[in-house]
Design an enzyme around this catalytic site. Structure first.
Site, PDB file in Angstrom:
ATOM      1  N   ASN A  68      56.741  59.142  71.660  1.00 32.67           N
ATOM      2  CA  ASN A  68      55.368  59.659  71.645  1.00 32.67           C
ATOM      3  C   ASN A  68      54.431  58.655  72.323  1.00 32.67           C
ATOM      4  O   ASN A  68      54.860  57.595  72.769  1.00 32.67           O
ATOM      5  CB  ASN A  68      54.928  59.957  70.206  1.00 32.67           C
ATOM      6  CG  ASN A  68      55.007  58.718  69.330  1.00 32.67           C
ATOM      7  OD1 ASN A  68      54.318  57.741  69.568  1.00 32.67           O
ATOM      8  ND2 ASN A  68      55.893  58.749  68.331  1.00 32.67           N
ATOM      9  N   LYS A 107      48.778  64.336  52.350  1.00 35.73           N
ATOM     10  CA  LYS A 107      49.796  63.360  52.770  1.00 35.73           C
ATOM     11  C   LYS A 107      49.833  62.173  51.815  1.00 35.73           C
ATOM     12  O   LYS A 107      50.901  61.674  51.464  1.00 35.73           O
ATOM     13  CB  LYS A 107      49.459  62.890  54.190  1.00 35.73           C
ATOM     14  CG  LYS A 107      50.594  62.232  54.903  1.00 35.73           C
ATOM     15  CD  LYS A 107      50.325  62.146  56.383  1.00 35.73           C
ATOM     16  CE  LYS A 107      50.412  63.504  57.052  1.00 35.73           C
ATOM     17  NZ  LYS A 107      50.230  63.461  58.488  1.00 35.73           N
TER      18      LYS A 107
END
Ligand code: C5P
Length: 422
Positions: free
Chosen positions: A226, A355
């Site tokens: 990424n 999260k």
């Protein structure tokens, strides 16, 4: 003149050139630090004829930078990063020679290179013999520099080290400090809201930081990865080390130099990153800033996959271990403070809250990484720090400043724990 309170939490890059007034720069360092600023110093070779690097290191409580070609200095803190890590650059004393070099773009040592590469406001406090000060060349150089935005704290009149009398004595450290505060206020350097720097407050604490992307192999020449640059994680590692913590940085592949005073372990895959992190336990503080690849190819090919009659290969992906969730799971080695990151492209806070609960980390730093923000790979970051139900939203900040603020919050957390173990 702006209040010297404005110096609190600011980072000064002090370039000391070779003049007798260099001794006053020692007092300048002491005063700046008394006002809550941190000082990193660069000395020219001539400066070391007047003051010793050891005195400067003792007063700044930091390494002193001198040599452009020193491999150690370059790997720890490249000349470009010297000003990136500062809010303001102060040149004191500014000799006629270094002013002439700066005016004409010469950069043949670390001091002049750092000045030329500076992306922060520069303030110069000239000091020289009065004839040198009045010389048309020096005056023309000063005009050039002020036209380009360099702020000058003029020298004062008096008897000089050479026995003559006139204008050329470096301004007093207290006046230079005042001028630095004014320059910071005028150039809109963000207020630190009274957040003190974390200098030394994490001494004795062990920290682990993950940073950068991971690379998951498809075959010996291809991989999944990424756009993470590692800038934010590396800046956090540097800020934790600057606060006195013993830091291990586990980093995926990045082009960044190792941050100063950190032990750096370089890894490629998520599984390597987890293994490297686990060998560092127990730790007091863990900050997971790495952009870990969520999936890897179940079994990567041992030889390069060829284009062939069978058409494009179908890659079967499996989930990578979650490093943050693994380190935050309850257990005897569970660090006291585990901080995760939530890079989101929509409904940032909502996703970040979920999260934090799912991964059982204590804090989460939420940031919007949608392409329009330029966060991934860029130098700026806009984040929200979630601590339980509390959300602190910070303005857009340089990643170094995000790191500094986060580490100041970590230091506060540990200071509070020392006072109140509950
Ligand atoms: O699930 P997501 O990737 O959005 O979570 C982000 C946070 O989790 C970051 O702190 C990142 O470093 C961490 N993470 C991890 N291991 C993974 C995936 C994410 O440590 N496999």
């Amino acid at each position: 003149m702006a209040s010297v309170q404005f110096l609190s939490g600011k980072r000064i890059l002090l370039v000391i050139a070779g003049g007798i007034a260099a001794y006053k720069s020692l007092d300048l360092i002491r005063r700046a630090r008394e006002h809550g600023a941190s000082v990193r110093a660069v000395l020219t070779a001539a400066a070391t004829q007047f003051i010793t690097p050891l005195s400067v290191a003792a007063l700044t409580e930091d390494k002193v930078y001198q040599d452009l070609f020193s491999l150690t200095d370059e790997s720890e803190m490249g000349h470009i990063r010297l000003s990136r890590m500062a809010d303001v650059v102060v040149l004191a004393p500014a000799t006629a020679n270094i002013l002439a070099k700066l005016a004409h773009g010469l950069c043949d040592d670390l001091a002049t290179t750092a000045l030329l590469a500076a992306d922060k406001p520069i303030l110069a406090a000239p000091a020289m013999n009065h004839r040198m000060w009045h010389h048309p060349a020096t005056q023309a150089n000063l005009h050039l520099l002020t036209d380009r935005g360099v702020r000058i704290v003029p020298p004062t009149e008096g008897s000089m080290a050479c026995g003559e009398h006139g204008i050329g004595r470096m301004a007093e450290p207290a006046d230079i400090i005042g001028a630095v505060a004014t320059l910071l206020a005028d150039t809109g350097c963000p207020e630190t809201d009274g957040i003190p720097p974390a200098d030394g407050r994490l001494r004795g604490r062990r920290a682990l930081v993950t940073s950068g992307p991971t690379r998951e192999p498809i075959d010996p020449v291809r991989y999944i990865s990424n756009h993470s640059s590692g800038r934010q994680g590396h800046a956090i590692a540097a800020a934790l080390a600057a606060a006195g913590a013993e830091v291990v940085l586990v980093s995926g592949p990045t082009l960044l130099p190792d941050p100063p005073d950190c032990r750096v372990v370089r890894v490629e895959t998520a599984r390597d990153m987890l293994a490297a992190c686990q060998t560092t336990l127990p730790r007091d503080i863990v900050v997971c800033a790495a952009a870990v690849a969520d999936w890897r190819v179940e079994s990567d090919a041992t030889q390069k996959i060829k284009k062939g009659a069978g058409g494009p290969p179908v890659l079967h992906l499996v989930e990578n271990p979650d490093i943050l969730a693994t380190l935050a799971a309850p257990g005897p080695d569970r660090p006291t403070l585990v901080v995760g990151f939530a890079a989101e492209t929509e409904t940032v806070l909502e996703h970040a809250r979920a999260k934090r609960v799912r991964k059982r980390c204590d804090w989460i730093v939420a940031n919007d990484v949608s392409p329009a923000t330029g966060t991934f790979g860029g130098t700026m970051n806009t984040v929200h720090l979630l601590r339980g139900d509390t959300v602190d939203s910070w303005p857009p900040l340089d990643k170094d400043e995000v790191a500094r603020r986060l580490v100041a919050a970590v230091a506060d957390r540990f200071a509070a724990a020392t006072v109140d173990p509950g």
